[in-house]
Each structure stands twice: as C-alpha cells, then as structure tokens.
Scaffold this motif. Structure first.
Motif, PDB file in Angstrom:
ATOM      1  N   PRO A 115      15.519  16.613  14.408  1.00  0.00           N
ATOM      2  CA  PRO A 115      14.939  16.333  15.721  1.00  0.00           C
ATOM      3  C   PRO A 115      13.588  15.630  15.548  1.00  0.00           C
ATOM      4  N   ALA A 116      13.180  14.945  16.600  1.00  0.00           N
ATOM      5  CA  ALA A 116      11.886  14.238  16.552  1.00  0.00           C
ATOM      6  C   ALA A 116      11.363  14.103  17.970  1.00  0.00           C
ATOM      7  N   LEU A 117      10.065  13.950  18.059  1.00  0.00           N
ATOM      8  CA  LEU A 117       9.454  13.556  19.328  1.00  0.00           C
ATOM      9  C   LEU A 117       9.240  12.055  19.243  1.00  0.00           C
ATOM     10  N   VAL A 118       9.792  11.319  20.200  1.00  0.00           N
ATOM     11  CA  VAL A 118       9.726   9.870  20.161  1.00  0.00           C
ATOM     12  C   VAL A 118       8.878   9.398  21.327  1.00  0.00           C
ATOM     13  N   THR A 119       7.811   8.711  21.049  1.00  0.00           N
ATOM     14  CA  THR A 119       7.003   8.172  22.144  1.00  0.00           C
ATOM     15  C   THR A 119       7.690   6.939  22.696  1.00  0.00           C
ATOM     16  N   LEU A 120       7.259   6.535  23.886  1.00  0.00           N
ATOM     17  CA  LEU A 120       7.924   5.420  24.549  1.00  0.00           C
ATOM     18  C   LEU A 120       7.783   4.151  23.726  1.00  0.00           C
TER      19      LEU A 120
ATOM     20  N   LEU B  28       9.285  16.711  13.487  1.00  0.00           N
ATOM     21  CA  LEU B  28       9.211  18.146  13.774  1.00  0.00           C
ATOM     22  C   LEU B  28       9.453  18.898  12.462  1.00  0.00           C
ATOM     23  N   ARG B  29       8.704  19.947  12.309  1.00  0.00           N
ATOM     24  CA  ARG B  29       8.782  20.733  11.084  1.00  0.00           C
ATOM     25  C   ARG B  29       9.483  22.030  11.433  1.00  0.00           C
ATOM     26  N   ARG B  30      10.362  22.437  10.542  1.00  0.00           N
ATOM     27  CA  ARG B  30      11.123  23.653  10.821  1.00  0.00           C
ATOM     28  C   ARG B  30      10.272  24.871  10.475  1.00  0.00           C
ATOM     29  N   SER B  31      10.288  25.857  11.364  1.00  0.00           N
ATOM     30  CA  SER B  31       9.552  27.084  11.107  1.00  0.00           C
ATOM     31  C   SER B  31      10.391  28.217  11.646  1.00  0.00           C
ATOM     32  N   GLY B  32      11.171  28.794  10.730  1.00  0.00           N
ATOM     33  CA  GLY B  32      12.096  29.842  11.180  1.00  0.00           C
ATOM     34  C   GLY B  32      13.190  29.224  12.022  1.00  0.00           C
TER      35      GLY B  32
END
Lengths: 705, 607
Positions: A219-224, A231-235
């Motif tokens: 997953p990622a946060l994509v700006t316009l 995104l970094r996995r944490s649990g």
C-alpha cells in the motif's frame, strides 16, 4: 594535641553524619524536580535543573557544615557528657592563662575525654524526613515517567469511509487514523483525527495509521501530483508519517492500482500568521506636543495566532532642525511586553530630555515585533507614529494650509493701543488745555473709527451707518445687501496696513469674509463693533474718560473672539493670466509633426478554464461525455498562485476525470471554475437591428412626424 | 348535400310513395275493405307525422337553453368553495361535492349552457385561457403565495459585465434577498423595500450559460430560492473611432481600455496646427464612418469638425453610435452642443464631484472580481474604502426621448442617449473618468463606458428570439420570431422539432419536460445554424411568479371579455335529446300499425 586537631577529630563524625543526612534529604527533591522538568520541558531543561540543584545542594551543605565549630563542640560535650562537668571549654583554653585548679581540671577532662568516642556526638539519622522525602520523590518520579505522553497514546482506528465497492481479493482500507502533532511552539496538543481530510498547522507532523483488509502487500499514500509515500508495516497496521509543509491532496492506494480508484483526501496546512500590530495610543498617526509635555508614551497591542515574542524593539527616529539643516538620529530600544502570549502590550515612556527632542523636531517611533514561530520567527513592523514639536518661529503649516491666518491679534493690539492712549490722555487732562485735550481725543477717536471699520468688514459692513466710513466703497451699483462686500480697497495709510494682507494679496470680491464666520463669532464681533462705535462717539466728543469703559468692553469682546476661534479665510485659487490666442502656434515648430502612437492590447484570457466551464455546462459547446481536462490541469499547475483554492480545483478535476458521468462532480467542478476565471473587461452586448416596422418607426421619428 | 337533407328527401319520397299507394289502394279496393273515408284520411295523415318524427329522432332540433353559470376552482381556491356548479381543475385543491374536470374546455362541453364562469383561486393557466375566451368571467384573485412574485433577470449579458436582477416579493416585509453566484457564494445582499421590491446585481465571467440563485430570507429562514438564468454572450467587438481635440489622460485611458477589450480602435487626437497624434489619419466622411460602429468625440473636436458634423450625424442616422463627451472646459460649450442634438440640458455646467458607490463588503467584492491578471502584482491591495474624486459637468441631459443610461450613486445622470434615425447618440457628462482606472476601480470605469457603448453602438447582425419570461416544465412555451421549423435540444441532448404556426409572430409552441437550459436550433440558408438558449424552470419553482402571471392573464381575460348584457347574448343552441322523438315516433308508428290492423272504421268485420 592542638585545639584545631582536637576540634577536627571530635566534630568529624558529626559533620559527616550531618552531610549525609542533608544529602539524603535533598537528593530526592532535586531528582524529582529534574525528572519533572525533563518530562515537561525536555532533556536540556531537566539537565539544567539537575545541575542547578546539585550546585545549590553543595553550597547549602558547605554552609551547614560550617556549623560544626568549637562552640558547637563545647556545647555538645557539656550537654552530652556528664563527666565533662560543664567545663569542656577548658579543653580549648590556652594552658598558659589558666590557674592551677583549672589546669588540673583540664588534665582531668583530657583523661576522661578519651573514655568516650567522637561518634557519640554525631546526630542520629533523620530517618523519618529522609524516608518521607524519598517516598514522595519516588512517587513523583514514577508519576512523571509513567504519565502517558501524547505521542505514546495508543492509536484507535476509526472505520474507513472510502465508500468503495468491495472487490474480492483486492485489499481495501478498513481502519484509519491520522495523528497530528503540531509544532511545539504552537502549544497545541496532539490530536487524533478519525478522518483523512484535516486542517493542521504548518509544520505539524502527520502520522497515518491504516489497516487494510485483506492484508495489503504494497500500500502507499499517493499525492495528486503522483509522489508516493511508502507505508511501513507495524504489526497488523501500516503507518506513514510526514511533516506538513504545504497543503496537498492524496489518496490511499491500498491495492497498487488494482480495484477501484479511491477518493481523494485533502490536508490543509494552516500557515502561521504574522503578528499584527495595533496602535492603542495615540489615536492619530501625527500628534503634536502639548504645552508642558515632557514625555510621550506610545502604546502598542500585538496579537498573533500562537504567541508574540515577549521582546520587541522600538525604532526611534529623531529629526531635528529646520529647513535644510535637519539631522536624523535613529536608535532602537528593546521593550518587554505585558499580557498574555497571544495579545501583548508594549509601551515605552519616552523622555524628551533623554532623547534630545526639542522644538522644531519630529519624533518617529515604530514597533518591530516578532512571533514565536520556530524556526524563523516572523517579524513585522508596525505603523510609524510621529510626534511633532512645532518650532516657535515656524508658521502654522505652509502652502495650502497657510490659508489659516491669524489677523485678529493685530487688531486686538490696536484696540489695546487705543485704550492706552486714552488712559494716558485722561491722566494728562489737567496739564493740557481744553482744546488740546479734545483735539487729541478726536485723533484717538479717528483711530477708533478706522479700527471699527476694519472689524465691520468681517460682518459684511452691516453695522455701518452714519457716518460714511472710508472702508465702504460707495457706488451706485452697490448696496449693502448685494450679497458681498468689497473690502477696504484703499484703507488708511497710517493704520493697519501691515496686517491688511487680505486686500493686498487676496481677492475678497467673490465672497465676504463674513461668510466664513460662525454665528457666535459674528455676534461677538457685532457687540465689539457696537462698543467701538460708542467709544468712538465719546472720543470724538472729547470725552476719553467716558469712552474708556466702551473701549475696554470692546477689547473684552475681541479677546473672546480670539479665544473662541480663528478666522478662516476663503481659499483663493490661482488666477492665471488669460490665454492670448493670437500667440498660439507662433513659436519654433521644427520637428513637430503628426505621430503614430501604436498600442498593443494586453494579452488576457483564461482559455482552458472558460473552455472547460462551457464544456461542463448546458450550452452549445457542452460536452456530455468525458471532458478533456488536460489543458485545464496544466493551466492550474501554471496559475495556481492566482487561484483562490487551486487544490480544491485539482481535486474536482480529478473527481470528474475519475467518473465522467457523475453529475454532481461536474457541477462542483463547474462551480469552482467560476472562481478561477478572470473577469473580462469591456465586452459589449450589441443590440439587435430593428425590424422593418421598427426601422419605419425610427425613420418617422427622425422625419419629425 | 348534408345528411340532414338527404334524409329529408328520402323521407319525403317515402311519404309521397306511401300516399300514392294508399290512394291507389283505396280506389281499387272494395268498399268494405276500404272502410270509412276518415280511416283513409287518418292513414294518410299519419304518414308524414311518422316521417317527421323519424327525422327529428335522427336529427333532434337544437334547444335554446337558459343561461347558466359555473364556478371554476383553480390553484389556491378555498376548500370550502360553494357556488352554482363547482368544477375543480387539476391544479385546484380537493373540494367536497365538486366535479373534477381535466381542463376548462372539457368543463364547458359538459355544461353547454354555461355563459358565465366564476374563477376561484389564482387564475386560469395557459392551458385554459384560450377556452375561456368569449365567456364572461368573474374573478377575484386569491392572494399570491408568500415569496417571490416577480423576478426579472437580464436578457443577455456581456462577458465580465455587471448585470441587475429586479424582483418583487409578496406578503413578506423586511425580507432579505441574496444573490448567489454559480460558485455558491453570496455576491449581493439587499433588503427589500416596503413594497417588497429589490434590485440585485452581479458580475459575469466568460461567455456561456449559467444560473445565479436568488434566495429570499425572512426571520433567519429561507423562504424561497430560485434559479435566475444568465446568458453571457460574446458579441462582435465594435469598431471604435475616438476623436479628441487635445491629448489628455481621458482619451489615453479610453484608448487603453478599448484596445484591451479587443475593439478595433482608431484614435485621432489633434494637437493643434494640423498636428495629429494617434493612429493612421482617417477622413470624416460617410464612407469611412460606415466602417465604424461607434464614435466617441469630445466637445472640442466636435466643434472643430465643421462640415464633418453633418457627415457624422448622417452616419448616426444610418445606425452608427455616437458618444459626445466633454473635455471639462466649460468654455468649449459642451451643453450647447448637446442641445443642438436634441437634448435639454439643465444645470450650471460647472464641474462637480460624482458620487461614487460606497465600498462593498470585502467578501462580496471578492466574488465580483475575477482572479487577478497574470501580470498584476500580487501585493496590489488597493484600499477598498478609497474613493477617487471624479468630476462631471453639472449639466443634466434630458428631454423628450432621452433615456438616462449611466447614473452615479447619488442618482445624477452621467450619460443619456436618444435615438437619431436608426442610430443613437449619447452624451457623457463625466470629465475625468480615467481617475477610476488609476485607483483600482476599473470595474466601474468598464461599467460606465461598456454600458454606454453597448447602448449606442451599431446593432450587430442577427435576429432575436422572442421568448418572454420564465418558462416552467409542463407549461407551454411560445417561441416566436422563427423563420422556419426549428429543433429544440433538451438538457439531456435529445432533439424535438417544433413547427411554426400561422400568424404574424411566427411562433412555435413547445412543452418542456425537463428543467434546465434548452437550445433552439434553426438552420437558414443565409446564416447557417443559429442557436438560441432559453431556460426552463422546474415545475415547482417560482410558484409566486407563476401565480402572478396566471392572475394577471386571467384579469386581462376578464377585462378583454365584452361586458355583454343578457339581452345582447343569444343563448347558445345545443342539439336536443333524440330520445323523446324516438319514443314519439315509436308510438306513432306503433299506433299506425295497430290502426291499420284494427277494425276500427272498417265497414264490415274481418272474416
């Protein structure tokens, strides 16, 4: 064994015990304070508190250790040991000065002394205070260390609101939280937002915590703009963080492009506003020094959204001198504000003598204040305040302001002169012959008549009557009520000529000077003129003693007039000489010829915006299917700083592009485009030509029908 | 040959044939069989009776009925309405005991004796007004619903221009009316006056079709909200001639404004001694003036035109627009020139200050501006409260046929125009309007000059669509001025062909089914395809305006209907019922049959 060695040996254990007692009592207090400071204000402050605490502790310990001296030892030995028989003072006495009995006793004491131990003199452990202090300190320390810090607060996920259809096997966002940690200087608390669209102070740290179902892989946060935040996995959740430096739009791309396109979210950065400076006093930007003023205290109020720095600077510019010989001095002084951090007041009492401010000078002050932004506080300069000290010999204003004249004092002195003359004449009455007396009285009466005439002029000559006065320009075409008077054209050469600037330089024909007088002043002047008339009558009849009361009353009225008002004369424009047409175009005309003045129109227009706006509408150029918005997007990128809300526009463009059939999206984009258009100038709506009947009608009108 | 006549002929022939047969039979038959002579006479007499009854059975004679009255309940009629015979039209509320009718025409057919109707409620709709012609109408209008009773938007607006929307409220006092721009921002707020009237203004942007919203608020609640269609039209840029007797800032900024607006500008400034500054020199004659749509001439150059003045006036009569402005020097005699053009001029003629509108609220001002131009410095923040001192000549143009076109905030006329032939001539009393552009009030400057030039400039080619007033879904729209049949494009893109009916107005009827902008497309050989937009309101919007329209139209019908006395009116003849005739014929025919078969009048009994 010397006395010093003796004292040192016998006080040593007590001193050590005292030091230990103090240390054990003081250490928990210092430790607790340091830990508190560390948690509340950060490590540097904590370390500083610790250092200061230790230093203070050492000094206190040293001072307290000094109490274990000879008197203490003597008192302690006498009090604790019966075998010392209240004479331990002898132990430290000089043996040479003692008598036999005393020496014997001293020897006995020395022998007995060794039977005891110095340790017995040491004070007990102060168990209770020490235990209490440590208990309290441990509680405080534990509390400070274990008190939940904001950033450690557990994240509680809220359900996602992406309103996306669930597709089997494609990850989608199910839980979300956006933590906002504002910059420390704002003093704002951390907060958790259940929504992904937020407004936050610029410089805040944003921390997303997201959960996907089924579990996402990349997953990622994509700006316009296309930039990705990993995104970094944490649990079982995914986290990302970023410092908010500018507003942006983004979407949570759970499935790396598979599945439906998630909606856009918006993060707005609220910039720190610069402080604003308001002048509390004085109310005018230009003020004048009043009589007897020695100091000046300007007061400023400075407000800011987060906080105003406690210190500001006041720039003082002093302009002294006149004409071309003006010297400027500039200095800055530091001010400390009062009041709350968001609304501080700064004021400074400026002493004229200390500044070297004197008549004819200008004192200009300007406040320079900062806010508490970190890094880089914002500095603003307030308005300049001017304090003017008019010089004694400087005329009131100059140029156009000079239309205010002070002609009355000259007249006023003249009336006083008449009184003085009349009083002198009355005093010399006995020494003068009756003829001489009445002759001199008549002369004074003539002066009084002239003066009265001068004042009558301000009243439009309405109090004039018999006898005909020289100021009245007799003429058949003029009457007293023809709307104006004509001023003293010739006046008396002997009297009042200097003051007669009105007739000399002005042109009082247009308006009576009386027109500029208010009714009260008119009434006072009228009474003054009446009294002058009485005074003149008595003087001309050779009775200056009877004239004096009238003359004095006239003087009083004139004084009142002078106190009441100044006389404003009508402003007179420049009278240019008439143009002589015969001299036009008769000079050298070489090189003067007709010229072209080319003029290029300003390029204007909001092409892509207007085109998209029409395409989204219902007009002839409407496009019902997908609208091509690439040109518009490029235009927004290039003109973003001109737009009120470029981000919202970009978001709306994206929404229409994602779903071309979404009527509400199109409507919203069209509404936003309205705010992104220039307002064209000068376009016309041309009327339509008249039809046949209309043309016939207009023709008939023109034909005079 | 009508069926009636054919039947009459057939029946007459039948009767004659029956008579002939009877007579022949009575001659030939035995006396016993013949019976008494009166018997034959009865038989003979009954033949035409039967034929006549049969005729009237098939064509029953008309009956003149006594005059009747109907009570027609329309929208807003009281539910307790009583009257002669109450008919409820579809838009009327339910009334106990009333007879529903789909329209007035149906009701009149059902009640043929109706000679007078009493209309209750707000009035007849367009559907019923044609049917009501020729009938006496009593109508006491019901009060209009609370809210907007009139709303007049602009016809066509130029891009970027300021426009006004006027309207009226009924049964609302102290209401506030907002104008909301297409972006959803409030762009004007006014309080309605004591009579409920208000004028709102807004500004447009680029050409296109859009809607503003008028919102009526009273006591903190929204009473009504309605769309106002605004058609922003990009007209052809005019060709402009500017003549000035001397160089000056006014002509400089006028040229700058017109050039930036895209006009084809020709400036002729005389500097004296035959020196001219500006564009390529143009001669003032009818040929060159035909190439201009408007001319702005100052008083000094007008005085210096000499014989050219007649040429200019001839060009104005041919359609050109002329704006005479003053250079500000009273000695140049601008008022006298205005008088010579047919204006009356009142006032001293001295320069006086123009009352400029007070600064508007910052938020509202923002909605009226567009975004800044690319080259505008971003920190150009002119204080809205600063008002420049702009002057005019204290000379008010007026007179017969003069129309004020620009007024200042104090109501003084700054410009007025009057028709001269097919053209128009305007006078402008302002003398230093350029000061507006220097102080950030370009909008007002553009408003003044744009309004003046829009008014006077030569008409642009093209015909206007005669489309009056608001239209509603389900309500007939009359589209007039059409040359040929046309097509209407609905908001969803489907096309409907409308036919031009007979009549001088060349109108076509259209029944909209959806709200929104509709496009009327016509194709003509000369002009190619032309598109005229018109807006259709949803059926439930502007109920007050619609009610006012119906009320006014019904009141007009009441007045238009002749005040006919009962004596003057022949009661209408309606076909009678055939049933009495049928039974009479049946009885006569049956009686005849029985009489012939019976022995009555026979001399001997039948064997």
């Amino acid at each position: 064994m010397t006395a010093a060695a003796l004292i040192s040996r016998w006080t040593g254990p007590a001193r050590r015990r005292g030091l230990l007692n103090d240390a054990l009592l003081f250490a928990p207090i210092v430790l607790a304070l340091s830990v508190l400071a560390w948690r509340l204000a950060g490590l540097p402050v904590g370390a500083a508190v610790l250092a200061v605490g230790v230093l203070v502790g050492l000094i206190v310990a040293w001072r307290r250790a000094a109490r274990f001296d000879r008197p203490w030892l003597v008192g302690k030995l006498d009090g604790s040991r019966r075998d010392m028989e209240d004479s331990s003072e002898l132990l430290f006495a000089d043996p040479g000065t003692l008598g036999d009995l005393q020496t014997l006793q001293r020897q006995r004491l020395f022998d007995r002394l060794e039977t005891g131990s110095p340790d017995a003199l040491a004070a007990d452990w102060r168990r209770r205070p020490i235990i209490a202090a440590w208990a309290v300190a441990l509680v405080v320390i534990a509390g400070a260390l274990l008190w939940p810090r904001g950033e450690d607060r557990p994240v509680v996920l809220s359900p996602a609101a992406e309103s996306l259809p669930a597709v089997a096997g494609v990850p989608r966002l199910v839980g979300q939280n956006l933590r906002i940690i504002p910059p420390a200087y704002t003093g704002l608390p951390m907060r958790d937002e259940p929504r992904l669209d937020v407004r936050a102070p610029q410089g805040s740290r944003l921390e997303w915590t997201l959960r996907f179902e089924p579990e996402a892989t990349v997953p990622a946060l994509v700006t316009l703009g296309g930039a990705k935040m990993a995104l970094r996995r944490s649990g079982d959740v995914w986290v990302a963080s970023r410092v908010l430096d500018a507003s942006f739009l983004y979407r949570v791309d759970a499935a790396a492009g598979r599945g439906p396109v998630p909606p856009l979210h918006r993060v707005d950065a609220i910039p720190d506003a610069p402080p604003s400076i308001r002048v509390v006093s004085p109310t005018e930007s230009l003020s004048h020094v009043t009589e007897g003023q020695r100091t000046w205290t300007p007061v400023f109020a400075v407000t800011d959204d987060y906080g105003v720095a406690a210190n500001a600077r006041l720039r003082i510019t002093l302009a002294m001198g006149e004409g071309e010989n003006i010297t400027f001095t500039e200095r800055e002084i530091a001010l400390t504000g009062s009041g709350s951090a968001r609304d501080r007041r700064f004021s400074q009492r400026l002493d004229f003598a200390a500044l070297g401010f004197g008549p004819g000078g200008d004192l200009v002050v300007q406040l320079i204040a900062r806010d508490n932004r970190s890094p880089g506080p914002q500095e603003v300069r307030g308005p300049s305040l001017i304090l003017r000290w008019p010089s004694a010999n400087q005329a009131e204003g100059s140029g156009l302001e000079g239309m205010v004249t002070t002609t009355l004092p000259a007249y006023f002195r003249s009336q006083r002169q008449i009184i003085i003359d009349a009083e002198a004449l009355v005093a010399r009455q006995g020494r003068l012959s009756a003829d001489d007396y009445s002759q001199r009285s008549f002369v004074i009466g003539g002066d009084q008549a002239l003066l009265r005439a001068r004042y009558s002029q301000f009243l439009g000559g309405e109090t004039e009557g018999e006898p005909q006065l020289p100021t009245s320009e007799a003429g058949a075409q003029h009457t007293d009520d023809d709307g104006h008077d004509h001023g003293p054209r010739q006046a008396a050469p002997t009297f009042g000529v200097v003051e007669d600037v009105l007739a000399e330089f002005g042109h009082p024909h247009d308006d009576s000077p009386a027109a500029s007088l208010d009714p009260e002043t008119r009434e006072l002047l009228r009474q003054a003129v009446d009294e002058m008339w009485q005074s003149e009558v008595q003087l001309k009849q050779g009775r200056p003693d009877l004239a004096l009361p009238h003359a004095n009353r006239a003087l009083n009225f004139i004084k009142e007039v002078q106190r009441a008002t100044r006389i404003f004369l009508q402003r007179v424009g420049p009278k240019l000489p008439p143009i002589d047409p015969t001299r036009r175009m008769t000079g050298e005309r070489e090189g003067i010829a007709s010229r072209r003045l080319p003029l290029a129109p300003v390029e204007a227009g909001d092409g892509p915006v207007a085109a998209a706006w029409r395409a989204l509408g219902q007009g002839p150029e409407a496009v019902r299917g997908p609208v091509v918005l690439d040109a518009l997007e490029r235009w927004i990128g290039a003109n973003g700083d001109r737009l009120p809300d470029a981000l919202a526009l970009s978001g709306a463009v994206d929404a229409v592009r994602r779903d071309p059939d979404c009527a509400s999206c199109r409507q919203r984009l069209r509404a936003l485009l309205w705010t992104a258009m220039e307002r064209p100038t000068g376009d016309l709506v041309r009327r339509r030509p008249a039809d046949d009947a209309g043309a016939r009608y207009l023709g008939a009108l023109e034909g005079g029908g | 040959m009508t069926p009636k006549l054919i039947l009459a002929v057939v029946l007459t022939c039948g009767v004659l044939a029956a008579w002939v047969r009877l007579i022949l039979w009575s001659r030939s038959a035995a006396r016993e069989a013949r019976g008494a002579p009166w018997r034959v006479a009865v038989l003979l007499a009954l033949q035409p009776v039967c034929a006549a009854l049969l005729f009237f059975c098939l064509f029953p004679p008309g009956v003149r009925l006594a005059s009747g009255a109907l009570t027609i309940a329309t929208a807003g009629a009281p539910a307790s309405a009583t009257g002669a015979r109450v008919i409820t039209l579809p838009e009327a509320p339910a009334i106990a005991g009333a007879e529903p009718a789909p329209d007035l025409g149906t009701a009149l057919r059902r009640h043929p004796d109706t000679r007078r109707i009493t209309v209750l409620g707000r009035g007849l709709t367009a559907r019923d007004r044609d049917a009501a012609k020729g009938i006496a109408i009593d109508f006491e209008p019901a009060p209009l619903p609370r809210g907007l009773a009139a709303l007049n938007g602009p016809q066509r607006v130029a891009p970027g221009a300021r426009f006004e929307i006027g309207g009226g409220l009924s049964r609302l006092s102290g209401a506030t009316v907002d104008l909301i721009d297409p972006a959803g921002r409030v762009t004007d707020t006014q309080k309605a006056d004591a009579d409920g009237r208000f004028i709102l203004s807004g500004t447009t942007r680029s050409a296109g079709l859009t809607t503003f919203v008028v919102r009526v608020r009273s006591g903190g609640r929204v009473v009504e909200q309605a769309d106002v269609p605004v058609q922003v039209d990009d007209g052809a840029a005019p060709r402009l001639l500017i003549m000035a007797g001397a160089p000056g800032p006014e002509v400089k900024y006028l040229r700058r404004w017109a050039t930036d607006a895209g006009f084809a500008v020709t400036v002729r400034t005389t500097a004296g001694g035959g020196v001219e500054i500006g564009d390529a020199p143009v001669a003032v004659n009818s040929g060159t003036l035909r190439g201009f749509d408007a001319a702005i001439i100052d008083d000094r150059s007008w005085a210096g035109l000499g014989a050219g003045r007649a040429e200019v006036l001839a060009a104005v009569r041919g359609g050109m627009g002329l704006v005479l402005r003053s250079g500000g020097v009273p000695e140049d005699g601008a008022p006298a020139q205005w008088r010579s053009l047919g204006f009356t001029v009142s006032g001293s003629g001295e320069p006086v200050a123009i009352a400029l509108p007070a600064a508007t609220d910052a938020d509202i001002a923002r909605t009226r501006r567009g975004i800044p131009a690319p080259d505008a410095s971003s920190d150009l923040d002119i204080d809205e409260e600063f008002l420049p001192e702009i002057r005019r000549l204290a000379a008010t143009p007026g007179g017969d046929g003069a129309v004020p076109v620009v007024r200042d905030a104090g109501g003084a006329t700054l410009a007025a125009w009057r028709a001269l032939g097919r053209g128009r001539v305007a006078v402008f009393t302002g003398i230093d309007s350029f000061g507006l552009t220097l102080t950030g009030r370009n909008d007002l400057y553009g408003d003044w000059w744009g309004t003046m030039l829009s008014t006077v400039a030569r008409p642009a080619a093209g015909a206007a669509l005669a489309f009056a007033g608001p239209a509603w879904v389900g309500d007939r729209v009359a589209l007039c001025g059409l040359a040929t049949d046309a097509r209407v494009e609905k908001p969803d893109g489907t096309l409907t062909t409308v036919r031009v009916g007979p009549g001088a107005g060349r109108c076509a009827g259209f029944w909209p089914t959806a709200s929104g902008w509709h496009l009327l497309r016509t194709t003509s050989a000369g002009a190619g395809e032309q598109v005229w937009p018109f807006y259709v309101q949803p059926a439930d919007r502007l109920a007050g305006v619609r009610a006012a329209r119906d009320r006014d139209a019904t009141l007009m019908l009441r007045n238009a209907g002749p005040a006919r006395s009962d004596a003057a009116v022949r009661s209408p003849e309606v076909p009678g019922s055939p049933w009495p005739w049928f039974f009479a014929w049946l009885a006569a025919a049956g009686g005849l049959w029985w009489f012939e078969r019976s022995g009555l009048g026979r001399l001997t009994a039948r064997p």
